[in-house]
Scaffold this active site. Structure first.
Site, mmCIF file in Angstrom:
data_model
loop_
_atom_site.group_PDB
_atom_site.id
_atom_site.type_symbol
_atom_site.label_atom_id
_atom_site.label_comp_id
_atom_site.label_asym_id
_atom_site.label_seq_id
_atom_site.Cartn_x
_atom_site.Cartn_y
_atom_site.Cartn_z
ATOM 1 N N HIS A 67 0.838 -1.199 0.000
ATOM 2 C CA HIS A 67 0.000 0.000 0.000
ATOM 3 C C HIS A 67 0.866 1.239 0.000
ATOM 4 O O HIS A 67 2.031 1.203 0.391
ATOM 5 C CB HIS A 67 -0.925 0.022 1.218
ATOM 6 N N CYS A 201 1.796 3.813 11.639
ATOM 7 C CA CYS A 201 2.769 3.295 10.683
ATOM 8 C C CYS A 201 3.072 4.404 9.678
ATOM 9 O O CYS A 201 2.380 5.430 9.654
ATOM 10 C CB CYS A 201 2.243 2.047 9.978
#
Length: 697
Positions: A67, A201
């Protein structure tokens, strides 16, 4: 745009035949491109690869979630592939068979990022994963992922539907399954152990929310534990109620980027780990924080964790940006502290260097003799001299921040925000005493160390509020000022002067050797630690540019372009020596190499390190040595061929790059040709006996 548009049957591949993660990502990205969701396939794949290099996206349970956020994405999009044979995405338990490619625009709105995060939470549901593995129709699979249908025997709330239609979450049917959060803390019971957690993250889309879901689910299944999570994702974050934090018995940080406003959690038992630990071993983290509370271990005021600083004994009291995993030695931590400062300094170097170079290109080198008063007393819109002077002095203003920013963010990497003030002050003093780049390094390390020492002092609770705002900046600035002005400033200034004189005097064999050495370092680990040391050395010289430091910057950038360009050329002239996936990667490597993105050669090195790395190093050494020998100079720290007009001796510079590329190409072709069997298929993996190249961040 609605949820239904984020994934359709055209974005589902129930028989993904790719054999490598790069090939799988490309296959799914091509589906996005055909639908107009991705405008530049190679550019988007480069962004995905850059995110993957930061941390593998494989998760336990057979899941791969490549991603990224990218300017090449037109709208938030999901693509799903099921790989029956499995594809290695770096998960500890083996290959992944459920592959989700998540693409978000660089400026994605909060609603769609919330939907993407809801999918990440669903991936923690076993019923959901089982339904995906048994699905037979692409249209039904897309409906399942969107939330239009439920997995068989699933009692979970419809995560994606609730994300887009919050009122559904208020339905009494779903009331008991709503996970705890900032606005709905877990119900507290007498005698329970209360935990607050933060997950984050680098991208803030997937791992952030999967870690939160994993921790919440484990806490619900653990007797005597109440846990509330603050997810610091791309859509921002909702702060936990201060009363909830105050009542907590322990804190868990599962993150790979610095926790925002972490001083809120000071003074409590703290476990600090990378975000993947929150996904893979939540029960261990809960047990560990309870054990720390039993032993009375707490963080100091203003202390906390930097990104992913591990879960060792000192993790709760050391705030280190990207400080690594538990067990990191001091050398590893020191490198990461220095890289923190360099990473924040590079944009100033890039902007300032390019502006100064443009000023010289327009007005000639004599533009440096134009007084700044010329601009203040009247700007001539039609005069090239006025425009050149404007660019030159603006670039100089940007350069004036280099050493303070370097020192400030080294201290920030060590001690978080309390380190900024003494770090910037120390960097400014380094300029005042002519200690330059070396003085900035010393000032940053001193400032961070002083703040960390102050943070270890046990402060009464009543004074903790003023510590990070008043006391720590005041005391640390006094100490740093004394050391820089009185103790070490003059010796470092002398050392900096000697280094500058040595660089300016380099010629002949000495210059060739230095250029060759830097070329070897740039091409050894392709964006890894040694590559970054060489790059930091070159960028640091731009803080006080001289003819010698500009030559070093040119040599470093030239050498860094060689590996991807050589692999691209090799796949073109001898494609039969490479797999189909490598030949596809070779097309992207042309652009990556030309843009000075050394990491473009990583897929080739990972598959065949014993042939690709030596060939790349040889080519890089040739290019670095020739660039120094030709006297090429460069003021910009990045840009590749796109800044060639701003390079001193540009034609010879291109000759140096071309020579190194030819050498590396010839060597890799010869070495691969010596193998008995040519690779077959699309993406042959490295043999078990060949070491893997560490992924570069």
């Amino acid at each position: 745009m609605t949820t239904a548009q984020m994934i359709t049957a055209d974005l589902v591949d129930l028989d993904l035949t790719a054999e490598t993660k790069d090939a799988a990502t490309r296959s799914l990205a091509e589906r996005m491109t055909r639908l107009g969701r991705v405008t530049d396939l190679d550019g988007f794949l480069a962004d995905v690869a850059a995110r993957e290099a930061q941390m593998p996206t494989g998760l336990d349970g057979g899941i791969g979630i490549p991603h990224c956020r990218s300017t090449h994405v037109t709208e938030p999009t999901l693509a799903f592939g099921r790989a029956p044979r499995g594809i290695d995405f770096g998960a500890p338990d083996g290959p992944a068979d459920l592959i989700f490619l998540i693409a978000a625009p660089a400026g994605a709105d909060d609603a769609h990022l919330t939907i993407l995060s809801a999918l990440a939470r669903q991936l923690m549901d076993e019923d959901f994963k089982t339904a995906l593995r048994t699905a037979t129709d692409a249209r039904e699979t897309a409906a399942l992922i969107r939330g239009d249908t439920r997995p068989p025997q699933s009692d979970d709330a419809d995560s994606i539907r609730d994300a887009e239609n919050p009122r559904d979450a208020d339905n009494p049917r779903d009331a008991d399954t709503t996970p705890p959060g900032p606005d709905r803390p877990a119900p507290a019971h007498p005698g329970t152990f209360k935990i607050v957690a933060v997950t984050s993250c680098p991208t803030g889309i997937a791992h952030t929310y999967m870690a939160a879901e994993s921790l919440e689910n484990t806490a619900r299944d653990t007797d005597g534990v109440d846990l509330v999570v603050e997810t610091q994702g791309s859509a921002g974050f909702t702060r936990l109620d201060p009363a909830v934090i105050a009542a907590a018995d322990g804190v868990i940080f599962a993150h790979d980027v610095p926790v925002r406003e972490k001083e809120r959690f000071a003074g409590k038992p703290t476990v600090d780990v990378g975000v993947k630990a929150g996904i893979s071993r939540p029960a261990d983290l809960i047990t560990e924080v309870r054990d720390k509370a039993a032993r009375g271990e707490v963080t100091g005021a203003g202390a906390g964790a930097g990104a992913g600083s591990g879960d060792g004994p000192d993790a709760s009291s050391t705030a280190v940006d990207n400080s690594g995993e538990a067990g990191d030695g001091y050398g590893t931590k020191l490198r990461k502290w220095l890289m923190s400062g360099v990473s924040y300094m590079v944009p100033f170097v890039a902007a300032g260097g390019l502006l100064i170079a443009l000023g010289f290109a327009i007005g000639g080198y004599e533009i440096a003799d134009v007084k700044v008063e010329t601009l203040l007393n009247g700007f001539d819109w039609t005069s090239s001299t006025s425009w050149a002077a404007l660019l030159f002095y603006t670039g100089q203003a940007a350069f004036a921040f280099l050493v303070p920013v370097l020192a400030g963010y080294i201290a920030y990497g060590m001690a978080d925000r309390p380190g900024l003030v003494p770090g910037f002050v120390g960097g400014s003093i380094a300029l005042t005493v002519n200690a330059g780049f070396l003085g900035g390094l010393a000032a940053g390390l001193i400032a961070g160390g002083v703040v960390m020492a102050i943070q270890k002092v046990n402060i009464p609770a009543v004074l903790r509020g003023i510590m990070p705002v008043v006391v720590i900046p005041l005391l640390s600035s006094i100490v740093v000022g004394f050391l820089m002005f009185v103790v070490i400033g003059k010796p470092i200034a002398s050392l900096q002067s000697g280094l500058t004189d040595w660089l300016n005097s380099l010629s002949g064999a000495n210059a060739l050797l230095l250029g060759g050495l830097l070329g070897l370092m740039m091409c050894f680990d392709l964006g890894g630690p040694l590559n970054k040391v060489a790059y930091a050395f070159a960028v640091g010289g731009l803080a006080d540019p001289t003819d010698g430091s500009l030559k070093i910057m040119a040599a470093v950038m030239a050498a860094g372009m060689v590996p991807p360009l050589a692999m691209a050329l090799a796949t073109t002239v001898r494609g039969g020596l490479f797999t189909r996936a490598e030949r596809e990667n070779g097309k992207a490597a042309w652009v990556l190499g030309a843009s000075f993105i050394t990491e473009g050669a990583i897929p080739f090195a990972a598959a065949d390190p014993l042939r690709v790395i030596p060939a790349s190093m040889a080519g890089g050494a040739v290019t670095g040595a020739l660039s120094m020998a030709f006297g090429c100079t460069l003021r910009a720290p990045h840009g590749g061929i796109f800044v060639v007009p701003l390079i001193g001796n540009p034609w010879l510079y291109l000759v140096a790059v071309a020579a190194g590329v030819c050498v590396a190409t010839a060597l890799v072709v010869v070495l691969k040709g010596m193998r008995r069997n040519a690779p077959k298929g699309a993406g042959t993996a490295a043999t078990p006996t060949e070491p893997q190249v560490p992924a570069a961040a």
